[in-house]
Design a protein around this motif. Sequence first.
Motif, PDB file in Angstrom:
ATOM      1  N   ALA A  24      -1.866  -3.891  -8.248  1.00 18.99           N
ATOM      2  CA  ALA A  24      -2.023  -5.345  -8.306  1.00 18.99           C
ATOM      3  C   ALA A  24      -1.342  -6.015  -7.119  1.00 18.99           C
ATOM      4  O   ALA A  24      -1.856  -6.990  -6.550  1.00 18.99           O
ATOM      5  CB  ALA A  24      -1.450  -5.863  -9.619  1.00 18.99           C
ATOM      6  N   THR A  32      -3.559  -5.827  -4.185  1.00 17.53           N
ATOM      7  CA  THR A  32      -4.645  -6.804  -4.270  1.00 17.53           C
ATOM      8  C   THR A  32      -4.166  -8.185  -3.840  1.00 17.53           C
ATOM      9  O   THR A  32      -4.847  -8.896  -3.082  1.00 17.53           O
ATOM     10  CB  THR A  32      -5.195  -6.863  -5.705  1.00 17.53           C
ATOM     11  OG1 THR A  32      -5.688  -5.571  -6.078  1.00 17.53           O
ATOM     12  CG2 THR A  32      -6.307  -7.882  -5.810  1.00 17.53           C
ATOM     13  N   GLU A  66       0.818  -1.204   0.000  1.00 14.80           N
ATOM     14  CA  GLU A  66       0.000   0.000   0.000  1.00 14.80           C
ATOM     15  C   GLU A  66       0.858   1.263   0.000  1.00 14.80           C
ATOM     16  O   GLU A  66       0.518   2.273  -0.640  1.00 14.80           O
ATOM     17  CB  GLU A  66      -0.928  -0.015   1.221  1.00 14.80           C
ATOM     18  CG  GLU A  66      -2.019  -1.073   1.117  1.00 14.80           C
ATOM     19  CD  GLU A  66      -2.858  -1.177   2.374  1.00 14.80           C
ATOM     20  OE1 GLU A  66      -4.020  -1.632   2.298  1.00 14.80           O
ATOM     21  OE2 GLU A  66      -2.345  -0.810   3.471  1.00 14.80           O
ATOM     22  N   GLN A 115      -3.605  -8.224  -0.096  1.00 11.23           N
ATOM     23  CA  GLN A 115      -4.873  -8.238   0.650  1.00 11.23           C
ATOM     24  C   GLN A 115      -5.476  -9.642   0.665  1.00 11.23           C
ATOM     25  O   GLN A 115      -6.008 -10.088   1.683  1.00 11.23           O
ATOM     26  CB  GLN A 115      -5.843  -7.250   0.015  1.00 11.23           C
ATOM     27  CG  GLN A 115      -7.186  -7.162   0.745  1.00 11.23           C
ATOM     28  CD  GLN A 115      -7.025  -6.701   2.185  1.00 11.23           C
ATOM     29  OE1 GLN A 115      -6.562  -5.578   2.445  1.00 11.23           O
ATOM     30  NE2 GLN A 115      -7.380  -7.569   3.134  1.00 11.23           N
ATOM     31  N   THR A 116      -5.357 -10.334  -0.450  1.00  9.33           N
ATOM     32  CA  THR A 116      -5.854 -11.710  -0.510  1.00  9.33           C
ATOM     33  C   THR A 116      -5.093 -12.604   0.458  1.00  9.33           C
ATOM     34  O   THR A 116      -5.680 -13.471   1.131  1.00  9.33           O
ATOM     35  CB  THR A 116      -5.720 -12.254  -1.937  1.00  9.33           C
ATOM     36  OG1 THR A 116      -6.494 -11.448  -2.834  1.00  9.33           O
ATOM     37  CG2 THR A 116      -6.196 -13.692  -2.023  1.00  9.33           C
TER      38      THR A 116
END
Length: 407
Positions: free
Chosen positions: A149, A152, A124, A155-156
């Motif tokens: 990306a 993302t 981030e 975060q997953t």
Amino acid sequence: MKLKTFLTRIRPRTWVIAGVVVVALAGGGVYWFVIAAPASSATAEVAPTTVAASLETMEQTVASSGTLAAAVQEDVSFSVSGTVTAVNVQAGTVVAAGDVLATVDTLTVDSALLTAKATLASAEAKLSDSEDASDGSDSDLAQIAANGASVTVAQTAVTDAEADVAAAVLTAPVAGLVTAATVEVGDVISGSGSSGSSGSAAGSTTGATTTTTASSAAFTIVGTDSWQIDLAVGETDIADVSVADQVELSLDDGTAFFGTVTEVGLLPSTTSGAVTYPVVVTVTGTPDGLFDGIAVTASIVYERRTDVLTVASSAVTTTGDTTTVTTLDDDGNEVETPVTVGETVGNLTEIVDGLEEGDEVVVTVFTPAGGTNDSGTDTGEFPSGGMPGGGTGEMPTDMQAPTGTGN
């Protein structure tokens, strides 16, 4: 005339003697020849009676049988690795959905979650910096997209790590009976990830702990409020069976309950030359007294009609193209009444035309009248105590019937 000479002159057919006992003396022995007389026959008693034509429910069914099984059976295992710290249930425990079955330590999954969160924070920050430094060029926009990306993906990873922390506490996915519990406190679980299966097969031993592998489930839970029966229906009957057909079910002890056809198989199986199709029946409601593995008799109702006018099938007579029943007129006299019949189910025949509900129909009941001897039966056996004189019951050689045809 000597007895031997007398017997040889008798035509062979005269040896068929009914109700006669022949006593022959030969060599000091007594020989009995008994041919029992048939029981006297009497004309069957005819007992006419009347029954009223009535409205009944007629069913067409297909019979089969199967074994009761729980419709819900769940194999439950840890999806994360760790050492078992608590086991809350054992085989035979009844659980509700959400009850805790067992837990493992969270040291590994906690560490993985912290690492995932750190990675997310870094991603981030990079995304924020690239957005602040961008001058709108294609390269800067590409860098922003790449950093986005990464965020993302990070975060997953955090979401997965949080799920693993939660999975360290294994809970029952359904209510039911625990039929197998294969882990103990101190076992080292080698989690199976998202597959959700693990086991307690013997593995490597380190000190006092056992590392289990993913060869079997840690717990098996069988539902006790939902049942099904697998039936095999013959090829001549399967065309009559459809999904949603009602099924009348019964146990050997007479317990009756109901079910519904929920699946009709399309692929047959052949056993000893007999072709059958699989049919699955789900039990309706939660009847008492049901247990896994008990035998069930099933009648699949593929046709049911109510308020069908019927009479006893024995009251119906068909001669050629004419079908009649015998009714009584107002004076009590018997009258042959033409009728049109429909289906025959069991001992009832449907009357389509010719009668009305309540019409009295004559039914003749035949009761055989038995003619018996003094003992009540004709046994054709020798008198009690065997043959007098110790004879063998065989005809002596010098008393054999002549072999010629004789006239």
